[in-house]
Design an enzyme around this catalytic site. Structure first.
Site, mmCIF file in Angstrom:
data_model
loop_
_atom_site.group_PDB
_atom_site.id
_atom_site.type_symbol
_atom_site.label_atom_id
_atom_site.label_comp_id
_atom_site.label_asym_id
_atom_site.label_seq_id
_atom_site.Cartn_x
_atom_site.Cartn_y
_atom_site.Cartn_z
ATOM 1 N N LYS A 242 13.152 -1.593 -21.091
ATOM 2 C CA LYS A 242 12.127 -2.356 -21.757
ATOM 3 C C LYS A 242 11.137 -2.978 -20.624
ATOM 4 C CE LYS A 242 11.742 -6.692 -22.611
ATOM 5 N NZ LYS A 242 10.145 -7.034 -22.554
ATOM 6 N N GLU B 6 19.521 -8.973 -10.803
ATOM 7 C CA GLU B 6 18.348 -9.050 -9.809
ATOM 8 C C GLU B 6 17.834 -10.525 -10.141
ATOM 9 O OE1 GLU B 6 18.296 -7.700 -6.872
ATOM 10 O OE2 GLU B 6 19.256 -5.750 -7.139
ATOM 11 N N CYS C 261 9.907 -11.947 -5.870
ATOM 12 C CA CYS C 261 11.377 -12.843 -6.037
ATOM 13 C C CYS C 261 11.528 -13.086 -4.591
ATOM 14 C CB CYS C 261 12.235 -11.750 -6.730
ATOM 15 S SG CYS C 261 12.454 -10.239 -5.739
ATOM 16 N N GLU D 289 12.417 -22.436 -8.084
ATOM 17 C CA GLU D 289 11.287 -21.178 -7.734
ATOM 18 C C GLU D 289 9.943 -21.737 -8.260
ATOM 19 O OE1 GLU D 289 12.385 -17.375 -10.032
ATOM 20 O OE2 GLU D 289 11.889 -16.338 -7.811
HETATM 21 P P1 NAD Z 1 11.838 -13.287 -17.231
HETATM 22 O O1 NAD Z 1 13.434 -13.475 -17.125
HETATM 23 O O2 NAD Z 1 11.110 -14.192 -18.017
HETATM 24 O O3 NAD Z 1 11.524 -11.746 -17.961
HETATM 25 C C1 NAD Z 1 12.076 -10.643 -17.426
HETATM 26 C C2 NAD Z 1 12.028 -9.933 -18.441
HETATM 27 O O4 NAD Z 1 13.241 -10.262 -19.191
HETATM 28 C C3 NAD Z 1 11.187 -9.393 -19.275
HETATM 29 O O5 NAD Z 1 11.001 -7.986 -19.577
HETATM 30 C C4 NAD Z 1 11.470 -10.059 -20.628
HETATM 31 O O6 NAD Z 1 10.698 -9.804 -21.598
HETATM 32 C C5 NAD Z 1 12.844 -9.874 -20.666
HETATM 33 N N1 NAD Z 1 13.579 -10.997 -21.378
HETATM 34 C C6 NAD Z 1 13.102 -12.349 -21.639
HETATM 35 N N2 NAD Z 1 13.935 -12.968 -22.397
HETATM 36 C C7 NAD Z 1 15.044 -12.105 -22.689
HETATM 37 C C8 NAD Z 1 16.429 -11.993 -23.398
HETATM 38 N N3 NAD Z 1 16.667 -13.032 -24.344
HETATM 39 N N4 NAD Z 1 16.927 -11.055 -23.655
HETATM 40 C C9 NAD Z 1 16.497 -9.876 -22.868
HETATM 41 N N5 NAD Z 1 15.510 -9.691 -22.275
HETATM 42 C C10 NAD Z 1 14.695 -10.842 -22.262
HETATM 43 O O7 NAD Z 1 11.245 -13.200 -15.843
HETATM 44 P P2 NAD Z 1 9.815 -12.923 -15.392
HETATM 45 O O8 NAD Z 1 9.097 -14.086 -15.644
HETATM 46 O O9 NAD Z 1 9.296 -11.698 -15.957
HETATM 47 O O10 NAD Z 1 9.847 -12.605 -13.865
HETATM 48 C C11 NAD Z 1 9.975 -13.417 -12.746
HETATM 49 C C12 NAD Z 1 11.457 -13.739 -12.358
HETATM 50 O O11 NAD Z 1 12.070 -12.478 -11.986
HETATM 51 C C13 NAD Z 1 11.478 -14.506 -11.201
HETATM 52 O O12 NAD Z 1 12.635 -15.495 -11.388
HETATM 53 C C14 NAD Z 1 11.674 -13.533 -10.038
HETATM 54 O O13 NAD Z 1 12.513 -13.944 -8.781
HETATM 55 C C15 NAD Z 1 12.754 -12.539 -10.747
HETATM 56 N N6 NAD Z 1 12.501 -11.254 -10.002
HETATM 57 C C16 NAD Z 1 13.550 -10.764 -9.315
HETATM 58 C C17 NAD Z 1 13.449 -9.522 -8.494
HETATM 59 C C18 NAD Z 1 14.732 -9.204 -7.841
HETATM 60 O O14 NAD Z 1 14.937 -8.029 -7.518
HETATM 61 N N7 NAD Z 1 15.748 -9.875 -7.496
HETATM 62 C C19 NAD Z 1 12.593 -8.863 -8.638
HETATM 63 C C20 NAD Z 1 11.349 -9.537 -9.293
HETATM 64 C C21 NAD Z 1 11.393 -10.754 -9.942
#
Ligand code: NAD
Length: 491
Positions: A179, A254, A288, A385
């Site tokens: 997704k 992650e 991240c 964050e």
């Molecule tokens: P988010 O958690 O809001 O969304 C991430 C993904 O999850 C999106 O595709 C979203 O549609 C989906 N999602 C949201 N709610 C969901 C649910 N209830 N069930 C299943 N999927 C759902 O995060 P974001 O704002 O897109 O990204 C930023 C975050 O990601 C930051 O906290 C960042 O640190 C983290 N991040 C971590 C890494 C790593 O490798 N550790 C890399 C990049 C980003």
């Protein structure tokens, strides 16, 4: 795909480009202007059902598993070749829906291609082992794929993150439903296009986009998935883990970070300043592993803060497509959140040496490069964050205190330090609680180096050879090869 950005993007399910079952679309905007640039088919539960069925059918056919691993690797090299050929188109998409510069977008495309060559090259090197049980037995292990890997990626580096997870899954003969993030999905669709052109079996890789609360939630709670790879925020990760617990699914998590770099008194200060600027201002801090905290000796604070402020003042702010240093954040909502966190920091007593919030007079979603001094460890700005170009500078008097401050958040994704002394570097690296430690250069590492979190930054590793181990489970085969077996009572 043509050089013009397509106006409408379909989901990729079972080897076909398809509309959403209910016909809905999601509008994709350019964060530098706030204007719509494209639409994508919106996937909901019915689309997830179709995608999981396609992935299951492909997995059960054993088409990937039966392939000689070296041939699976060769197929992945083909995916990489097609990704590389499309690098300019990918760069444009990443620039327009994500806000990156064209160079940044192209780097994303090339890195994504590299994931397929790196893991394609490892496909025939993942070996089981033979376990000696005496001459009556032959015992060996098989690293077996889980089955259907459900993968969810965030909007900040959607293509690279999708590529690293899809490549590991294919190398180990799992099938995938991925997704894409609803805010910046376009670049991930090039993985589907590259798989299609490379002749990847239909159903092996399925890519859909939709909102997290319905499409994402339907995917992770689907009864026919076997494995979850989630990259995103802590809050969403926690909710996915609840869904995974119902079916005892293995997960790779992650999550976010609040990573700190420590400047030791002997450090090359200019090197520390340049590295810190790259650590916090790259992609407007939406990384991240961003270096969002800098911990400096109290006696050096003023000098370091002044140099950082000069560095920030030299950065240009504007659309990625025009090659600016500080590009927009992904959405108006994200800009408001960052702005509110900056205001709260100031109320809490932090000093905005430069920047301190949103740039109201620009049309897109821009945040000033911000450096907060006078930050204390318990402030929200030092604990949570921000995911924007906002650095908190804290001070210490002795090295143990610096380590305690660095380790003093719920997160443990990255940590770093600046010193010329190898003993200090090793001493600190040993004590910092994080999945990766950067010494004298933030982001030191690459596709080859394992990446992942400790504490609430998650678990499991992506990148490097270690990642593959998260995509297989060990099956042990014990064979009685001489007569006289028949089971061991009590054993
Ligand atoms: P988010 O958690 O809001 O969304 C991430 C993904 O999850 C999106 O595709 C979203 O549609 C989906 N999602 C949201 N709610 C969901 C649910 N209830 N069930 C299943 N999927 C759902 O995060 P974001 O704002 O897109 O990204 C930023 C975050 O990601 C930051 O906290 C960042 O640190 C983290 N991040 C971590 C890494 C790593 O490798 N550790 C890399 C990049 C980003």
């Amino acid at each position: 795909m043509s050089q013009e950005l397509k106006k409408y993007w379909k989901n990729y399910i079972g080897g076909n480009w398809v509309d959403g079952v209910n016909g809905d679309r999601i509008s994709i905007e350019n964060p530098a202007t706030g204007l719509q640039i494209a639409e994508i088919a919106r996937a909901t539960q019915e689309d997830i059902d179709l995608a999981v069925t396609a992935a299951r059918t492909c997995f059960n056919s054993r088409v990937l598993y039966n392939m000689r691993p070296t041939n699976r690797g060769a197929l992945m090299f083909e995916i990489a070749r097609h990704m590389t050929e499309m690098a300019d188109e990918i760069a444009l998409a990443e620039c327009l829906d994500n806000g990156k510069t064209l160079t940044g977008g192209k780097n994303e495309a090339l890195a994504a291609a590299r994931y397929f060559t790196y893991y394609g090259g490892l496909a025939d090197k993942l070996e089981g082992r033979m376990i000696p049980l005496g001459s009556d037995y032959l015992d060996y292990t098989i690293p077996s794929p889980f089955g259907v890997s459900a993968q969810i990626v965030p909007w900040n580096f959607p293509l690279q993150i999708a590529a690293r997870s899809v490549a590991c899954a294919l190398a180990t003969a799992n099938t995938v439903v991925l997704k894409s993030p609803e805010l910046s999905p376009l670049s991930t669709y090039f993985i589907a296009e590259a798989c299609h052109r490379a002749g990847v079996p239909a159903g092996a890789v399925n890519i859909v986009s939709g909102y997290g609360h319905d499409c994402g939630a339907s995917l992770v709670s689907h009864p026919d998935i076997d494995h979850i790879v989630f990259t995103g925020s802590l809050k969403t990760g926690q909710s996915i883990l609840h869904a995974a617990a119902e079916r005892v699914l293995p997960c790779i998590m992650e999550l976010g970070g609040k990573s700190a770099g420590i400047v030791f008194p002997d450090a090359n200060i200019d090197q520390a300043i340049n590295s810190t600027a790259s650590g916090i201002f790259t992609h407007a801090g939406q990384v991240c592993s961003a270096q969002s905290r800098l911990i400096v000796p109290a006696s050096l604070r003023d000098q370091i803060v002044e140099k950082l402020a000069q560095k920030a003042a030299g950065l240009t702010i504007g659309a990625g497509i025009d090659g600016h240093d500080i590009t927009p954040v992904i959405s108006g909502q994200q800009a408001e959140k960052i702005d509110a966190m900056c205001k709260e920091a100031i109320q809490d007593g932090a000093e905005a040496v430069t920047g301190g919030g949103r740039i109201e007079e620009m049309n897109g979603h821009f945040i000033k490069p911000t450096i907060f001094s006078n930050v204390t460890p318990s402030m929200t700005i030092a604990q949570e964050e921000v995911f924007g170009p906002v650095l908190s500078v804290l001070t210490y008097d002795d090295p143990e205190e610096a380590i305690a401050i660095a380790n003093g958040t719920d997160y443990g994704l990255c940590a770093g330090l600046y010193t010329k002394d190898l003993s200090t570097a090793h001493w600190a690296a040993d004590r910092l609680v994080a999945g990766q430690i950067f010494v004298n250069e933030w982001f030191a590492g690459g596709i080859e180096t394992p990446f992942g979190g400790t504490k609430r930054s998650g678990y499991g590793r992506e990148k490097g050879q270690e990642a593959l181990l998260n995509y297989v489970q060990t099956k042990n085969v014990g064979i009685r090869i001489t007569d006289g077996g028949g089971g061991r009572p009590g054993g």
